[in-house]
Design an enzyme around this catalytic site. Structure first.
Site, PDB file in Angstrom:
ATOM      1  CD  GLU A 129      91.355  50.236 -35.008  1.00 59.04           C
ATOM      2  OE1 GLU A 129      92.319  50.066 -34.239  1.00 59.04           O
ATOM      3  OE2 GLU A 129      90.939  49.375 -35.797  1.00 59.04           O
ATOM      4  CG  PHE A 185      84.803  52.352 -39.652  1.00 61.18           C
ATOM      5  CD1 PHE A 185      83.902  52.771 -40.637  1.00 61.18           C
ATOM      6  CD2 PHE A 185      84.294  52.000 -38.394  1.00 61.18           C
ATOM      7  CE1 PHE A 185      82.532  52.841 -40.368  1.00 61.18           C
ATOM      8  CE2 PHE A 185      82.934  52.087 -38.129  1.00 61.18           C
ATOM      9  CZ  PHE A 185      82.048  52.503 -39.114  1.00 61.18           C
ATOM     10  CB  THR A 234      90.468  50.777 -40.294  1.00 65.33           C
ATOM     11  OG1 THR A 234      89.226  51.307 -40.767  1.00 65.33           O
ATOM     12  CG2 THR A 234      90.362  50.485 -38.817  1.00 65.33           C
ATOM     13  CG  HIS A 238      94.797  50.786 -39.344  1.00 66.21           C
ATOM     14  ND1 HIS A 238      94.135  49.703 -38.836  1.00 66.21           N
ATOM     15  CD2 HIS A 238      95.086  51.575 -38.276  1.00 66.21           C
ATOM     16  CE1 HIS A 238      93.992  49.832 -37.516  1.00 66.21           C
ATOM     17  NE2 HIS A 238      94.571  50.964 -37.163  1.00 66.21           N
ATOM     18  N   GLY A 249      95.890  42.511 -43.440  1.00 67.60           N
ATOM     19  CA  GLY A 249      94.529  42.832 -43.852  1.00 67.60           C
ATOM     20  C   GLY A 249      93.728  41.596 -44.135  1.00 67.60           C
ATOM     21  CG  ASP A 250      90.066  41.277 -42.432  1.00 67.46           C
ATOM     22  OD1 ASP A 250      90.805  40.624 -41.665  1.00 67.46           O
ATOM     23  OD2 ASP A 250      89.332  42.210 -42.042  1.00 67.46           O
ATOM     24  CE1 TYR A 283      94.811  39.453 -35.598  1.00 70.37           C
ATOM     25  CE2 TYR A 283      97.209  39.276 -35.796  1.00 70.37           C
ATOM     26  CZ  TYR A 283      95.987  39.777 -36.244  1.00 70.37           C
ATOM     27  OH  TYR A 283      95.962  40.608 -37.337  1.00 70.37           O
ATOM     28  CE  LYS A 300     102.624  40.892 -36.852  1.00 71.97           C
ATOM     29  NZ  LYS A 300     101.176  41.204 -37.049  1.00 71.97           N
ATOM     30  CD  GLN A 334      90.699  41.084 -33.542  1.00 74.33           C
ATOM     31  OE1 GLN A 334      90.345  42.248 -33.326  1.00 74.33           O
ATOM     32  NE2 GLN A 334      90.607  40.503 -34.730  1.00 74.33           N
TER      33      GLN A 334
END
Lengths: 583, 583
Positions: A21, A23, A52, A81, A112-113, A153, A173, A184
């Site tokens: 992964e 970013f 991401t 993402h 998303g955050d 999670y 989902k 995570q």
């Protein structure tokens, strides 16, 4: 290709796999460095990569651009993402359309955050509140085109009311269309394995990949696990305590830790591991090497260049050599082709290389300041020669035609290249001859195992008309050399009578036809020529007009010829250099 | 292609050329021998060949058949003779249609000799009286499709009233559509050269080729020149007188004479020579060697097999290896293909190899008596093994699958082939490995000059199921061997997972793609299999059913497997034989 298909195939083959992964970096330079990293880390054979979503970033299209390049230029199966945060549906549609266009067929659907500083976040007007809304939207509007990954999670999402609710959300989902789950990050393997069991117990049957985050420094590690409420087994904290001031030791401990965690996961039937690389290379590489998962050549390098994974390019198996250091420009130029191979094997040879916006395509990776530092202010033509020589020596990082270091395979001819460049034979592309080495060869190998690969020596130069005349006379005396030379005005010189493609890299493999992925041919050379001469502008534009430096570069680009030379006798070495040095 | 185009190109390239004339043999065996001769003499690089019209022969279609095979199977540009004698227009039309169908694009238009014993000949009802009528008819009904050659008589046609009339007749033939002239044979070069001048003087501007007839024996020579009223310079008769009883010496003299004549002709600007071979090989070959005209590999052998000159096959550049000893059958099977290459590079892979009449295609070149003599009456299976071994030793001429001797290139593996055949590995096709020898190599070379050619070792065998099982186990231990095996019932065994073609012969040439003219692949192997098993019938049918010999052959053809093995490591030699000998 959908990632779930790749995962299923790996499981069927009982082959433990990995994925990385990344970013989107904050600076253009960072983006370029990431691409270099893609290229190197591709050799580790990741099954796919994640990029991401930088919803809150300056350029929200950067994720899309990076995914597109990863997929089409670097040949990496990419999981893009996509979050709901601050994303109206129009923006989501734009992202999905662009992904589809560039062959990205996998979306990692996230809520998303929440934006920083906003505590009780609500969905934006005309947007979605939860990942599941996004999944349903994708399924409804894009049918079966996209594969969908979802986040899980092991230690319960902070916003979930309970562990049970969290598992139920996850199952929803998956039921809505999620193909696989990436977890995570965590440091307690037993906890993860229990969570997987819990998932299975409520009927979540898709692959679940463990997310592993290498430890960079002690402080970052502690902050991260605190912020996320990640459980850290006591022994880890105890192990770290004595070395916490020693960044290097912490990093090595992290590698060892993640290696052990991975071994335990694999031993417990987990099919592959997902590494949060933080855009860093070494930890991921060493962990995979420790696990014996750094892939074999066969998986890694089916062709001597990175295969593009854009749908219409999946059958592409031949490219002209000219763009070897300018792959992105080549992909861009030929983007509208509807058939590959093209320019070969038939009438599909098209007006194809056609127009490309040289201004935009030539946007150079380094700033003017860096360029000026590298290339200086030539006072005479020889200064230019020396810049080329310096590049070959590794003293400067780039030339307008070569944004990265000399190919590893060219190191065997490096000294000779330096010699001729100093004399004004300005090389921008080269490969040594290779006479049937195993396809597993560390430097030259590519393609399926138990094969043999070959190359004809190739050299591409800018040279003065006077030198060209001498060179043409020397070439006449050798029966194996063929060349095309052309100046900016389009004045063509050649000793070739037919216009057929010359295969300069080919491989012989068990049970297959000969594969010939790299060619030299006139049609594409004529297209390349405009680009090659235009690139002198990258250099010239550093100087005011009427300065000596400007005039020198201007004169070279106006007067010199670009020549490509192939030594058709692949059984001999360095003949071209013998000739050039004797001129 | 029209011969005049080839002549013009040779003249432009200042390359002296040759052509050969043959006549249709009287027996089937003679026809087969002629085909062998075509193949060998093709290596001398004739620009074209002539086949005379056997209007009075038993099978009037034989000329058509030979021309068709010369053009399509042996890749020789063919000039089909056509006469008016005894030819109603329907028959002429039939001949022209058949010629056109098989890609023969050149007609040599003749009046022809009157039927034997008929002194004052007149045209047949519904036919033509003179060559010029035939030429006009062809032009009127076939437009520009055919190139037309006409005959010229340096010493005046016996039926012409005068030399002037004779020249006028010739000019009329050229004006009506004759592209070029081939002369009657002669032995007085000055006379020929004067005649050419006379032709030019009255406006005959097309190429004029001198016809040269090698001397076989003194008596035949004298009879021939007397019958035709051919002038023979005194010195020739004087030279021949002392050796006239010695056929060999006469022949050698003839070669020397024609060599000298040719030299003088060439020195006087004559562009090429036409040799009346009388279906014999040696004189023509030695004359050409003396003149330095035996062509270079480049002209002679553009591919490892003879390129077919049928129009739709001109681009054919790949064939399965299976029919290497059965070219005619392959051409026949694929006759309806409208595109070559086929079975490769795309969707043109067709149901193509489809049906072929095995009965007719397998008509064997030797009579039952000869076959019985060669193959005997096997009393046990080992006797069959020994027949195969005898063929390889050169003790017998043919096997059902191999009508001619072992390929020259296989002689390096001959001893090993004999060994394994004696043990019951019955080989019907093989090639040794070749690792990049020059394209000019006497044995393995083909294709343009300054190239390099390669081969993977190939072996095709009939073997018992027990031997197959052992062999499969042995192959498993070697990473480079691939195979397909199948029995008559169609039970397939293989270690290949994909069905792509395996290139087993390829060449690397200056300025070109890799050429890969010979492949092994499943689709064509399945088609070949029926033919290969059927050919056991050629053998079995020699015996009454219920005899021991019949049963042995029958059992083998019903039980044995046909297996093809490729050693994909072309850098090693004879590995397959090591394995077979150790089984």
């Amino acid at each position: 290709m959908k990632i779930i298909k790749k995962i299923e195939k790996a499981i069927q083959q009982k082959r433990t796999f990995c994925s990385f992964e990344y970013f989107p970096p904050k600076t253009p330079q960072g983006v370029n460095n990431l691409y270099d990293r893609f290229e190197r880390m591709a050799l580790l054979g990741p099954e796919f990569i994640d990029v991401t979503w930088n919803a809150g970033g300056v350029t929200s299209d950067l994720t899309i651009e990076i995914c597109s390049n990863a997929q089409t230029v670097y040949g990496l199966e990419t999981n893009m993402h996509l979050t709901c945060t601050n994303m109206p549906v129009e923006k989501i549609d734009h992202a999905l359309r662009e992904a589809k266009k560039s062959g990205v067929q996998n979306i990692f659907a996230l809520r998303g955050d929440p934006p920083r500083g906003v505590k009780d976040w609500t969905k934006c007007e005309n947007g979605f509140a939860y990942a599941i809304d996004l999944i349903r939207y994708i399924k409804k509007n894009y049918g079966d085109f996209f594969g969908i990954g979802v986040a899980g999670y092991p230690e319960v999402h902070p916003d979930s009311p309970s562990k049970e609710d969290d598992l139920r959300f996850l199952k929803e989902k998956v039921d809505a269309g999620g193909d696989f789950i990436i977890s995570q990050y965590f440091y307690d393997v037993d906890l993860f394995l229990q969570w997987v069991k819990d998932c299975r117990a409520i009927g979540i049957n898709c692959p679940i990949l463990p997310g592993l985050l290498p430890i960079q420094t002690y402080d970052k590690f502690i902050n991260m696990v605190r912020m996320n409420g990640t459980s850290v087994p006591d022994y880890i904290l105890k192990d770290l305590e004595p070395i916490k001031e020693d960044d290097q030791a912490v990093k090595e401990y992290g590698i060892k830790l993640l290696t052990e965690m991975s071994k335990k996961l694999i031993a417990n039937g987990i099919p592959g591991i997902h590494i949060y690389t933080m855009n860093l290379e070494r930890s991921a590489r060493v962990i995979l090497e420790n696990l014996g998962l750094a892939q074999s050549q066969e998986v890694v390098k089916p062709l001597p260049w990175n295969r593009s994974l854009k749908n219409n390019r999946l059958k592409e198996n031949v490219r002209p050599i000219f763009w070897r250091n300018r792959i992105k420009s080549y992909i861009q130029r030929t983007d509208s082709w509807d058939e590959f191979p093209n320019g070969r094997w038939g009438d599909s040879r098209s007006p194809a290389f056609g127009e490309v916006n040289l201004h935009s395509s030539s946007s150079f990776r380094y700033s003017s300041e860096v360029c000026l530092e590298m290339w200086g202010k030539p006072e005479q033509t020889e200064d230019v020669y020396n810049v080329f020589a310096s590049y070959l020596k590794g003293e400067i990082k780039a030339l307008p035609w070569c944004e990265t270091a000399l190919h590893a395979e060219s190191s065997v001819i490096r000294e000779r290249l330096i010699n001729i460049n100093k004399k004004g034979f300005l090389s921008i592309n080269s490969q040594p001859s290779v006479n049937g080495v195993p396809s597993s060869d560390k430097i030259h190998g590519w393609g399926p195992k138990n094969g043999f690969v070959f190359q004809k020596a190739y050299l591409e130069l800018f040279i003065s008309p006077e030198k060209l005349e001498k060179l043409e006379n020397a070439i006449k005396k050798d029966q194996y050399l063929s060349y095309y030379a052309i100046n900016q005005k389009g004045n063509l010189k050649t000793n070739q009578v037919n216009e057929s493609a010359n295969a300069v890299t080919w491989g012989v493999f068990p049970g297959r036809e000969i594969i010939q992925p790299t060619i030299v041919e006139l049609v594409s050379f004529l297209a390349w020529k405009d680009e090659a001469f235009y690139l002198w502008n990258t250099w010239k534009s550093l100087y005011e007009s009427n300065t000596k430096s400007y005039d020198i570069i201007d004169k070279i680009s106006n007067e010199y010829y670009l020549i490509n030379i192939v030594d058709n006798n692949f059984q001999r070495e360095e003949k071209i250099y013998d000739i050039l040095e004797e001129l």
